[in-house]
Enzyme design. Structure first.
Site, PDB file in Angstrom:
ATOM      1  N   GLN A  59     -15.077  -0.687   1.399  1.00 31.49           N
ATOM      2  CA  GLN A  59     -13.915  -0.131   0.698  1.00 31.49           C
ATOM      3  C   GLN A  59     -13.932  -0.616  -0.753  1.00 31.49           C
ATOM      4  O   GLN A  59     -13.545   0.109  -1.663  1.00 31.49           O
ATOM      5  CB  GLN A  59     -12.579  -0.434   1.410  1.00 31.49           C
ATOM      6  CG  GLN A  59     -12.130  -1.905   1.515  1.00 31.49           C
ATOM      7  CD  GLN A  59     -11.618  -2.515   0.224  1.00 31.49           C
ATOM      8  OE1 GLN A  59     -11.006  -1.823  -0.573  1.00 31.49           O
ATOM      9  NE2 GLN A  59     -11.883  -3.798   0.011  1.00 31.49           N
ATOM     10  N   ASP A 110     -10.143   2.749   2.346  1.00 31.91           N
ATOM     11  CA  ASP A 110     -10.316   1.971   3.589  1.00 31.91           C
ATOM     12  C   ASP A 110     -11.113   2.743   4.643  1.00 31.91           C
ATOM     13  O   ASP A 110     -12.047   2.210   5.258  1.00 31.91           O
ATOM     14  CB  ASP A 110      -8.949   1.594   4.176  1.00 31.91           C
ATOM     15  CG  ASP A 110      -8.315   0.409   3.461  1.00 31.91           C
ATOM     16  OD1 ASP A 110      -9.047  -0.397   2.863  1.00 31.91           O
ATOM     17  OD2 ASP A 110      -7.079   0.300   3.506  1.00 31.91           O
ATOM     18  N   LYS A 154       0.821  -1.219   0.000  1.00 32.18           N
ATOM     19  CA  LYS A 154       0.000   0.000   0.000  1.00 32.18           C
ATOM     20  C   LYS A 154       0.855   1.269   0.000  1.00 32.18           C
ATOM     21  O   LYS A 154       0.479   2.269  -0.588  1.00 32.18           O
ATOM     22  CB  LYS A 154      -0.939   0.019   1.216  1.00 32.18           C
ATOM     23  CG  LYS A 154      -2.095  -0.949   1.086  1.00 32.18           C
ATOM     24  CD  LYS A 154      -3.061  -0.818   2.238  1.00 32.18           C
ATOM     25  CE  LYS A 154      -4.188  -1.820   2.092  1.00 32.18           C
ATOM     26  NZ  LYS A 154      -5.195  -1.706   3.136  1.00 32.18           N
TER      27      LYS A 154
HETATM   28  P1  NAP Z   1      -0.154  -2.894  11.740  1.00 28.26           P
HETATM   29  O1  NAP Z   1       0.135  -1.735  10.842  1.00 28.26           O
HETATM   30  O2  NAP Z   1       0.891  -3.935  11.938  1.00 28.26           O
HETATM   31  O3  NAP Z   1      -0.578  -2.277  13.169  1.00 28.26           O
HETATM   32  C1  NAP Z   1      -0.570  -2.994  14.285  1.00 28.26           C
HETATM   33  C2  NAP Z   1      -1.105  -2.156  15.479  1.00 28.26           C
HETATM   34  O4  NAP Z   1      -1.521  -3.083  16.449  1.00 28.26           O
HETATM   35  C3  NAP Z   1      -0.045  -1.280  16.105  1.00 28.26           C
HETATM   36  O5  NAP Z   1      -0.639  -0.078  16.547  1.00 28.26           O
HETATM   37  C4  NAP Z   1       0.419  -2.108  17.306  1.00 28.26           C
HETATM   38  O6  NAP Z   1       0.763  -1.349  18.430  1.00 28.26           O
HETATM   39  C5  NAP Z   1      -0.827  -2.870  17.662  1.00 28.26           C
HETATM   40  N1  NAP Z   1      -0.486  -4.158  18.262  1.00 28.26           N
HETATM   41  C6  NAP Z   1      -0.002  -5.257  17.621  1.00 28.26           C
HETATM   42  N2  NAP Z   1       0.166  -6.257  18.494  1.00 28.26           N
HETATM   43  C7  NAP Z   1      -0.200  -5.777  19.719  1.00 28.26           C
HETATM   44  C8  NAP Z   1      -0.237  -6.346  21.014  1.00 28.26           C
HETATM   45  N3  NAP Z   1       0.121  -7.615  21.247  1.00 28.26           N
HETATM   46  N4  NAP Z   1      -0.679  -5.586  22.039  1.00 28.26           N
HETATM   47  C9  NAP Z   1      -1.067  -4.302  21.820  1.00 28.26           C
HETATM   48  N5  NAP Z   1      -1.025  -3.696  20.602  1.00 28.26           N
HETATM   49  C10 NAP Z   1      -0.612  -4.448  19.559  1.00 28.26           C
HETATM   50  O7  NAP Z   1      -1.424  -3.688  11.244  1.00 28.26           O
HETATM   51  P2  NAP Z   1      -2.592  -3.144  10.284  1.00 28.26           P
HETATM   52  O8  NAP Z   1      -2.177  -3.274   8.867  1.00 28.26           O
HETATM   53  O9  NAP Z   1      -3.055  -1.820  10.779  1.00 28.26           O
HETATM   54  O10 NAP Z   1      -3.708  -4.243  10.523  1.00 28.26           O
HETATM   55  C11 NAP Z   1      -4.399  -4.357  11.762  1.00 28.26           C
HETATM   56  C12 NAP Z   1      -5.586  -5.306  11.601  1.00 28.26           C
HETATM   57  O11 NAP Z   1      -6.546  -4.731  10.723  1.00 28.26           O
HETATM   58  C13 NAP Z   1      -5.215  -6.639  11.000  1.00 28.26           C
HETATM   59  O12 NAP Z   1      -5.834  -7.644  11.756  1.00 28.26           O
HETATM   60  C14 NAP Z   1      -5.792  -6.618   9.604  1.00 28.26           C
HETATM   61  O13 NAP Z   1      -6.218  -7.898   9.198  1.00 28.26           O
HETATM   62  C15 NAP Z   1      -6.989  -5.706   9.793  1.00 28.26           C
HETATM   63  N6  NAP Z   1      -7.390  -5.015   8.538  1.00 28.26           N
HETATM   64  C16 NAP Z   1      -8.672  -5.130   8.142  1.00 28.26           C
HETATM   65  C17 NAP Z   1      -9.098  -4.478   6.995  1.00 28.26           C
HETATM   66  C18 NAP Z   1     -10.533  -4.620   6.553  1.00 28.26           C
HETATM   67  O14 NAP Z   1     -10.873  -4.264   5.420  1.00 28.26           O
HETATM   68  N7  NAP Z   1     -11.403  -5.113   7.394  1.00 28.26           N
HETATM   69  C19 NAP Z   1      -8.223  -3.694   6.249  1.00 28.26           C
HETATM   70  C20 NAP Z   1      -6.905  -3.596   6.684  1.00 28.26           C
HETATM   71  C21 NAP Z   1      -6.491  -4.274   7.843  1.00 28.26           C
HETATM   72  P3  NAP Z   1       2.173  -0.565  18.576  1.00 28.26           P
HETATM   73  O15 NAP Z   1       2.010   0.678  17.781  1.00 28.26           O
HETATM   74  O16 NAP Z   1       2.265  -0.332  20.022  1.00 28.26           O
HETATM   75  O17 NAP Z   1       3.222  -1.492  18.027  1.00 28.26           O
END
Ligand code: NAP
Length: 273
Positions: free
Chosen positions: A243, A99, A63
């Protein structure tokens, strides 16, 4: 016409099933495939796509990288530094990020009005950023609940500067946000492996809308907990759906057949489980 989603891994993406159902219902003569782009090969794939495809979606991990190939990028995608939809107009590539708007459409469809209402967003990664940006645009009152406070603080300042509204940041812990928010969004990957959600949501108001951005599994432990406390719940499938629907506005200048696309998504997931 040819469309696709690119990413890595992308083989299990639900986007082809969703868009193909939409094309069929609308009589649009087009295909939609999932294309795995191996690491280091994005250049060659973008070249191929711009010669053969009318548009494409982008998922993890491209992305951000996609932006440098584009002739123009929407204000929202520029601010987020991430693109999930590209339109190819005779070799000119235009980038968008649907999104956040997709998320807002999903919660509005469930009866939640963002303007003037309190929202807690757990997480400050890519997905949470898109959701926060779109909710701030709709004038919601946002609290970011995140483990890394510096990252959350930088995001909050960026949103404040853009929209002129305060954004609150609190640690990843129990707090007042649980009592005061009408919408609580789980935007971290916690729950994808069916692991328990580490915070006890006790004190959360009944009738709050609790949304998990995850859709595999369909019901995470965060959602189970929220449901047991009397909340309304929604998984990430609705965000995925809307989206995708917004991509139709961009590609075809027309509304997507959301009901057909939703049905296709749920039946594909039911078959998988
Ligand atoms: P990302 O960029 O890796 O972000 C991860 C976030 O989660 C960070 O803020 C991190 O905190 C936090 N985190 C991870 N592990 C943690 C833990 N054990 N305890 C507390 N905080 C934790 O991931 P992303 O791309 O945003 O995706 C997040 C989720 O959204 C995924 O499950 C993905 O499948 C979903 N998603 C869904 C859609 C949809 O269309 N429905 C679209 C995109 C993504 P820190 O900042 O403290 O590291």
């Amino acid at each position: 016409m040819r469309y696709a989603v690119i990413g890595n891994p992308v083989k299990h993406s639900l986007s082809p099933v969703m868009h193909m159902a939409g094309f069929l219902a609308s009589g649009i003569d087009a295909s939609y495939e999932a294309i795995t782009v191996p690491s280091g090969e994005l250049d060659a794939y973008v070249q191929m796509l711009s010669e053969q495809y009318h548009g494409w979606n982008i998922t993890y991990p491209y992305k951000e990288d996609m932006i440098k190939y584009l002739d123009d990028v929407s204000e929202e995608a520029q601010a987020l530094g991430a693109v999930n939809t590209v339109k190819n107009e005779r070799g000119k590539l235009y980038g968008y990020n649907t999104d956040g708007a997709g998320f807002v459409a999903a919660v509005q469809n469930a009866g939640f009005v963002p303007a003037g209402n309190r929202v807690a967003v757990i997480g400050a990664g890519g997905a949470a950023r898109a959701v926060i940006y779109a909710l701030a645009k709709e004038e919601a009152e946002i609290t970011i609940v995140n483990r890394n406070q510096q990252k959350a603080g930088e995001l909050a300042r960026q949103i404040e500067n853009k929209f002129g509204r305060p954004v609150n940041c609190v640690p990843f812990d129990k707090g007042e946000w649980m009592l005061s928010s009408g919408l609580i969004i789980q935007g971290t990957p916690i729950g994808m492996q069916d692991e328990p959600f580490p915070l006890v949501l006790e004190g959360i108001k009944e009738k709050v809308l609790a949304v998990d951005l995850i859709y595999k599994p369909l019901q995470t432990n965060f959602l189970k907990q929220a449901q047991n406390l009397g909340c309304r719940i929604m998984n990430g499938l609705e965000m995925l759906l809307y989206q995708g629907a917004y991509a139709w506005d961009i590609w075809f200048g027309r509304k997507a057949p959301v009901e057909n696309m939703r049905k296709a998504l749920y039946s594909a997931l039911e078959k998988e489980s």
